[in-house]
Design a protein around this motif. Structure first.
Motif, mmCIF file in Angstrom:
data_model
loop_
_atom_site.group_PDB
_atom_site.id
_atom_site.type_symbol
_atom_site.label_atom_id
_atom_site.label_comp_id
_atom_site.label_asym_id
_atom_site.label_seq_id
_atom_site.Cartn_x
_atom_site.Cartn_y
_atom_site.Cartn_z
ATOM 1 N N UNK B 155 -1.656 -20.533 -1.829
ATOM 2 C CA UNK B 155 -2.297 -21.317 -2.770
ATOM 3 C C UNK B 155 -3.115 -22.229 -2.159
ATOM 4 N N UNK B 157 -6.330 -24.822 -1.094
ATOM 5 C CA UNK B 157 -6.580 -26.322 -1.507
ATOM 6 C C UNK B 157 -7.884 -25.903 -2.763
ATOM 7 N N UNK B 158 -7.797 -26.878 -3.807
ATOM 8 C CA UNK B 158 -8.612 -26.473 -4.779
ATOM 9 C C UNK B 158 -10.236 -26.474 -4.684
ATOM 10 N N UNK B 167 -13.109 -25.382 0.278
ATOM 11 C CA UNK B 167 -11.515 -25.474 0.404
ATOM 12 C C UNK B 167 -11.178 -24.513 1.612
ATOM 13 N N UNK B 168 -9.932 -24.180 1.711
ATOM 14 C CA UNK B 168 -9.528 -23.568 2.989
ATOM 15 C C UNK B 168 -9.300 -21.716 2.919
ATOM 16 N N UNK D 102 3.096 -22.130 4.149
ATOM 17 C CA UNK D 102 1.978 -20.834 4.305
ATOM 18 C C UNK D 102 1.270 -20.940 5.624
ATOM 19 N N UNK D 127 1.472 -27.205 -1.386
ATOM 20 C CA UNK D 127 0.473 -27.986 -1.916
ATOM 21 C C UNK D 127 0.486 -28.453 -3.207
ATOM 22 N N UNK D 157 -9.550 -33.180 -0.007
ATOM 23 C CA UNK D 157 -8.273 -32.101 0.302
ATOM 24 C C UNK D 157 -7.950 -32.230 1.717
ATOM 25 N N UNK D 160 -7.582 -28.158 7.762
ATOM 26 C CA UNK D 160 -6.642 -27.432 8.145
ATOM 27 C C UNK D 160 -6.635 -27.105 9.744
ATOM 28 N N UNK D 165 -14.570 -28.717 7.654
ATOM 29 C CA UNK D 165 -14.971 -27.574 7.086
ATOM 30 C C UNK D 165 -14.237 -26.752 6.029
ATOM 31 N N UNK D 166 -12.941 -27.184 6.006
ATOM 32 C CA UNK D 166 -12.052 -26.554 5.131
ATOM 33 C C UNK D 166 -11.466 -27.340 4.017
ATOM 34 N N UNK D 167 -12.453 -28.587 3.989
ATOM 35 C CA UNK D 167 -11.974 -29.274 2.848
ATOM 36 C C UNK D 167 -13.337 -29.655 2.100
ATOM 37 N N UNK D 168 -13.073 -30.565 0.909
ATOM 38 C CA UNK D 168 -14.284 -30.974 0.075
ATOM 39 C C UNK D 168 -14.978 -32.554 0.632
#
Lengths: 252, 252, 252, 252
Positions: B155, B157-158, B167-168, D102, D127, D157, D160, D165-168
């Motif tokens: 699952x 990130x949103x 998100x990721x 994960x 999460x 968020x 990672x 780059x992997x969040x908002x």
């Protein structure tokens, strides 16, 4: 749910009313229209793929987009937007589409990518080679050159699939203080829409000019209808060229 | 051009033939079908927004997507894909949509973003607060929980607009060696399509399952029709759930 | 090493041992070395900015990077990597740095960006204008041209700040099935490091060749030392040109 | 602000100097200092990873960053920035680092990623599961909670790898009209620097607070020295907490 739904939708007074662009009377779809307020200094015009292969009768894609382009007046309307932007000192960005020999060595493509490669669309001889570009399918439509080659328009790196993820458009706009973008160009449901979607993911406020674009229409596949649906649902505002040009002049 | 066009299209033998998914007999659109070959280890199932607000009759968006979902069998078909993936040890990724209180302080949104905020869609009390999530519109559809909560499904990130740019998802897939993605979920022309477009921009090979998704249908705006057009034009392949599940089992 | 290592990181047995590159005997820093296994087909060589302004004695930045480049043998080592890649059929990607007239109209820059603009580094007359490129500071180092212009090397769009976020490098690599990248080029702590960081964010496995790069060294600011620290901490592996070329040949 | 600006950034050499750079009085490195002008409404404070595993003596990374943090006063200085931002109504964004089960199934990592996974840094149970977060290594430092949990601070968020780059983060800032970012937090050459680099690639103007961060220092690897070099070379400005807090108050 239906009751709540219609109440909610009935209440859908736009949260952000535009001062220069009016909500189209007659919008029957029940969606809010957030609006788009053109303001000097932070609003730009973006034109995607204003190139012969899409917009010239000899272009390789004219056979599938030409009827739509002629019906809505795409070629003229894009020029009217270019002219209005220059007249009102609005920054202009052009995001072109080129394929180089190395792009033909890709291991996989989607359907339209495959087709574009098959028909030699947007082909150039190399990233550092402009020989043969003049007058080719990859070149600008001749009538747009005065606006694109004026020394002020920013021509970004070419995008390589449909969106600006693979070029410097977002950076170029931010480096000039642009937060809001009026989008036009080709083709409606592919590069134009992918630019709209990505700019919105990057936090730009966007509107799309509905008759300054066109799309491939094939049996069972109406790219223009798809784009009109998605522009309306996703962008902050949609308007035709008449309304957009008028708003650009008012906002000056 | 028409002649050339039909010759060119006639030559449009797919460059990459799928071994497990056959080109649909009866495709009349003249586009190449690059195909999508499911291979163990590098192919994943992605499901976007399998949440109550879209797929449960009490969800805030059911009023506009429910008829379409019932017509194509969306709820059941998504479950069949989840089950087939687990049965065949295919990695599964879920990209959810949540809004937190700070998202309601945004300065601007597009039309559907505005609407989703107005109707409280996907609302949660905070990024580090899961109180009230259970059974809410933001929660998974109850029947999907065994597949999502099995300790193997990733699952992410949103996402915050429509695509995975925020998100990721891309990283999570690459970190597990995934190069090819079967896409299903909600809603067809918004989050599902934005995920398809962005994954393709990032160099993934993608296919979309046409009846394991659904979209808002409003007067003059058919989100499902728009999505079907764009999936066919953009992805490497489209197929229904029957064909996809069969191919997943064959590829095992 | 062992003592510090076992105290600090009792569990620190490297998770991923390289089969072709050995953990440097004498590593004293206590960090795990995940290793980097060169495999045919999915490993590429990336060279950033192999251009005169950095690597030719007449280049505008030679004054600050030349001593470092001469000390570590950067010019020769980059060529040895190019040659080894061609010899072993490893795909090669070059990410160049160019500035066009419109880039000089940006509203703000960081310190080194400001400096590069001030000294006219990497200047070209326009994105569709290669006049004057030959032999200029923006041109390839003459000795590298046989490797770059061989028709196989992929020259990406120019990056515009330091990383590949603004060009098509990630897409070009993914479209050729590349998952692992050996990084070399200029300059160590700026473009080379930003490429390393971004490729890792995008899920590539990366290693850096420590003596096939160099950096600006100014009073109180040693760019090369900074890069060596960050390469070791961030990448999956670091090695010198000798070890890397040997591993490339072994992996063939 | 003008007065403060000239005091604070009196060293700010004009944006366009001759090719012979004037060394700002006091600065010995010869680089231009573009400067950073704090303005209400579009300037934000960003704090990366203000979490126990970095900043609490019981945190798993304190053994390698603690000495540096104590030397420069990191814990107190971050709090002073939080307090000054709240006092002056500057928007505050926190970008945290969490690892879920994960994430431990990734196929490959870089050196520090491998280490962080080995020592269980930033681990959370899932999460959508906050059980056990309170007081854990992944939790906020207790003294920062009043600033982070005040209902106004945006907690993005989790990132990672090292960057946003992997969040908002970029979207959240743009959606609130933020163009300029004051960066502090942990750890200097990893997440803090990757945030600085990525925000600059996305067209933000950035400055870094040099004593409101700290880094791992290992034999032969001084993360803090590396970060100081790169902050100075890349950002638009660097300053210590005293100067930054004074400028924040003056700009109010």
């Amino acid at each position: 749910m239906n009751t709540t739904h219609s109440i909610l939708f009935g209440l859908a007074a736009p949260l952000l009313l535009s001062t220069t662009l009016v909500v189209p009377a007659g919008a029957q779809d029940g969606l809010p229209d957030p609006g788009f307020d053109i303001t000097a200094g932070d609003t730009a015009l973006l034109v995607t793929d204003p190139q012969n292969d899409f917009l010239h009768p000899d272009g390789v894609a004219w056979g599938v987009v030409g009827a739509n382009a002629e019906e809505v007046g795409t070629v003229e309307n894009i020029e009217r937007l270019f002219a209005a932007a220059k007249e009102t000192d609005m920054p202009v960005f052009v995001s072109p589409h080129y394929y180089f020999p190395h792009d033909h060595r890709w291991h996989m493509e989607g359907a339209l990518e495959t087709l574009m490669h098959q028909i030699g669309m947007f082909d150039r001889s190399g990233p550092l080679d402009t020989e043969g570009l003049e007058g080719s399918g990859a070149d600008w439509l001749e009538r747009y050159k005065p606006y694109i080659d004026d020394g002020a328009t920013v021509v970004t790196n070419p995008h390589k699939v449909f969106g600006p993820e693979t070029n410097d458009l977002v950076l170029q706009m931010r480096k000039q203080g642009i937060d809001k973008v009026i989008i036009a160009g080709m083709s409606a449901n592919l590069c134009t829409e992918s630019h709209m979607r990505e700019l919105q993911e990057q936090g730009f406020e966007v509107m799309v000019v509905t008759d300054a674009t066109a799309a491939a229409q094939l049996p069972g596949l109406d790219g223009y209808a798809a784009a009109m649906t998605n522009f309306r649902m996703i962008a902050s505002h949609v308007a035709d060229t008449d309304a957009t040009v008028a708003a650009m002049r008012d906002a000056r």
